[in-house]
Structure formats: C-alpha cells, structure tokens
Motif scaffolding. Structure first.
Motif, PDB file in Angstrom:
ATOM      1  N   CYS A 189       0.835  -1.209   0.000  1.00 29.27           N
ATOM      2  CA  CYS A 189       0.000   0.000   0.000  1.00 29.27           C
ATOM      3  C   CYS A 189       0.870   1.259   0.000  1.00 29.27           C
ATOM      4  CB  CYS A 189      -0.934   0.005   1.203  1.00 29.27           C
ATOM      5  SG  CYS A 189      -2.281  -1.185   1.114  1.00 29.27           S
ATOM      6  N   HIS A 216       0.949   3.904  -3.044  1.00 25.69           N
ATOM      7  CA  HIS A 216       0.559   5.284  -2.716  1.00 25.69           C
ATOM      8  C   HIS A 216       1.625   6.266  -3.188  1.00 25.69           C
ATOM      9  CE1 HIS A 216      -1.327   8.570  -0.587  1.00 25.69           C
ATOM     10  NE2 HIS A 216      -0.153   8.852  -0.056  1.00 25.69           N
ATOM     11  N   GLU A 223      -4.012   4.111  -6.370  1.00 25.31           N
ATOM     12  CA  GLU A 223      -4.966   3.974  -5.279  1.00 25.31           C
ATOM     13  C   GLU A 223      -5.321   2.500  -5.048  1.00 25.31           C
ATOM     14  OE1 GLU A 223      -9.449   5.436  -4.104  1.00 25.31           O
ATOM     15  OE2 GLU A 223      -8.426   6.351  -5.802  1.00 25.31           O
ATOM     16  N   VAL A 224      -5.173   2.057  -3.809  1.00 26.87           N
ATOM     17  CA  VAL A 224      -5.541   0.699  -3.445  1.00 26.87           C
ATOM     18  C   VAL A 224      -6.999   0.716  -3.005  1.00 26.87           C
ATOM     19  CG1 VAL A 224      -5.068  -1.261  -1.931  1.00 26.87           C
ATOM     20  CG2 VAL A 224      -3.176   0.147  -2.764  1.00 26.87           C
ATOM     21  N   TYR A 280      -8.134  -5.114  -0.583  1.00 27.03           N
ATOM     22  CA  TYR A 280      -7.106  -6.131  -0.427  1.00 27.03           C
ATOM     23  C   TYR A 280      -7.801  -7.444  -0.110  1.00 27.03           C
ATOM     24  CZ  TYR A 280      -2.885  -8.401   1.235  1.00 27.03           C
ATOM     25  OH  TYR A 280      -1.838  -9.249   1.395  1.00 27.03           O
ATOM     26  N   LEU A 295      -4.893  -2.734   8.184  1.00 33.92           N
ATOM     27  CA  LEU A 295      -4.997  -2.081   6.874  1.00 33.92           C
ATOM     28  C   LEU A 295      -6.062  -0.985   6.877  1.00 33.92           C
ATOM     29  CD1 LEU A 295      -4.613  -5.146   4.517  1.00 33.92           C
ATOM     30  CD2 LEU A 295      -2.959  -3.319   4.914  1.00 33.92           C
ATOM     31  N   PHE A 336      -4.541   2.663   6.235  1.00 35.23           N
ATOM     32  CA  PHE A 336      -4.724   3.098   4.851  1.00 35.23           C
ATOM     33  C   PHE A 336      -6.179   3.263   4.422  1.00 35.23           C
ATOM     34  CE2 PHE A 336      -0.825   0.620   5.179  1.00 35.23           C
ATOM     35  CZ  PHE A 336       0.108   1.557   4.744  1.00 35.23           C
ATOM     36  N   VAL A 338      -8.122   0.868   3.776  1.00 36.48           N
ATOM     37  CA  VAL A 338      -8.324  -0.166   2.766  1.00 36.48           C
ATOM     38  C   VAL A 338      -9.247  -1.254   3.327  1.00 36.48           C
ATOM     39  CG1 VAL A 338      -7.165  -2.014   1.481  1.00 36.48           C
ATOM     40  CG2 VAL A 338      -6.128   0.240   1.628  1.00 36.48           C
ATOM     41  N   TRP A 388     -10.684  -5.004   3.445  1.00 35.06           N
ATOM     42  CA  TRP A 388      -9.986  -6.268   3.307  1.00 35.06           C
ATOM     43  C   TRP A 388     -10.977  -7.406   3.352  1.00 35.06           C
ATOM     44  CZ3 TRP A 388      -8.816  -9.944   7.303  1.00 35.06           C
ATOM     45  CH2 TRP A 388      -7.873 -10.908   6.917  1.00 35.06           C
TER      46      TRP A 388
END
Length: 86
Positions: free
Chosen positions: A42, A46, A51-52, A55, A69, A73, A75, A77
């Motif tokens: 990540c 970044h 852009e993530v 995950y 995560l 971030f 994010v 998951w």
C-alpha cells in the motif's frame, strides 16, 4: 506484481506491469498475517500515485491484518478463508 526489492537488471522497477499514476487496484495475496507485507505494498503504490481500492487474501491467519490495513490506509480487506475455521 510488487517486488521485495529493486533488481539491478531489467527495468529496475519496484513493480512489474503497466500501472500508471491514477490507477486503482485490488491487491490479492495468498496468506495474510498481521498485514505488514500488505502495508508495504500500500505504501509503495501510494507513493507511485496508485490507489488501493481493497485487499484480499486466500487465507487469513487472523493476526489483525484487516484491522491494521483499515486503520493505516482505509483499505477494505476481504479474506476467503479464516484459518480458525479449519
């Protein structure tokens, strides 16, 4: 694919493939523990302006990857299998 380290040959790139800045990706891994490898990915993406979006891993060893995560971030998951289920 994100390399663990730069190689002194070839394209000398940390990532393989054509991912221009502004791309949006879903990271996929085989096994996830605390999420340190995912966090490194990540960070690298970044820094490259990628852009993530999320995950996913096949197996979650239930060592707080999802929480880590999300906290670090933002994010989301999604594991396919929790190790505690077997």
């Amino acid at each position: 694919m994100i390399r663990k380290e730069l190689k002194p040959f070839g394209k000398s790139s940390i990532i393989e493939g054509n991912l221009p800045s502004g791309s949006r990706v879903l990271l996929i891994d085989d096994v996830t523990g605390a999420g340190s490898a995912a966090a490194r990915c990540c960070e690298i993406l970044h820094e490259l302006g990628i852009e993530v979006e999320g995950y996913s891993s096949i197996v979650d060893r239930q060592e707080q990857a999802g929480h880590n995560l999300r906290e670090q971030f933002g994010v989301e998951w999604l594991p396919l299998v929790l190790i505690g289920e077997y």
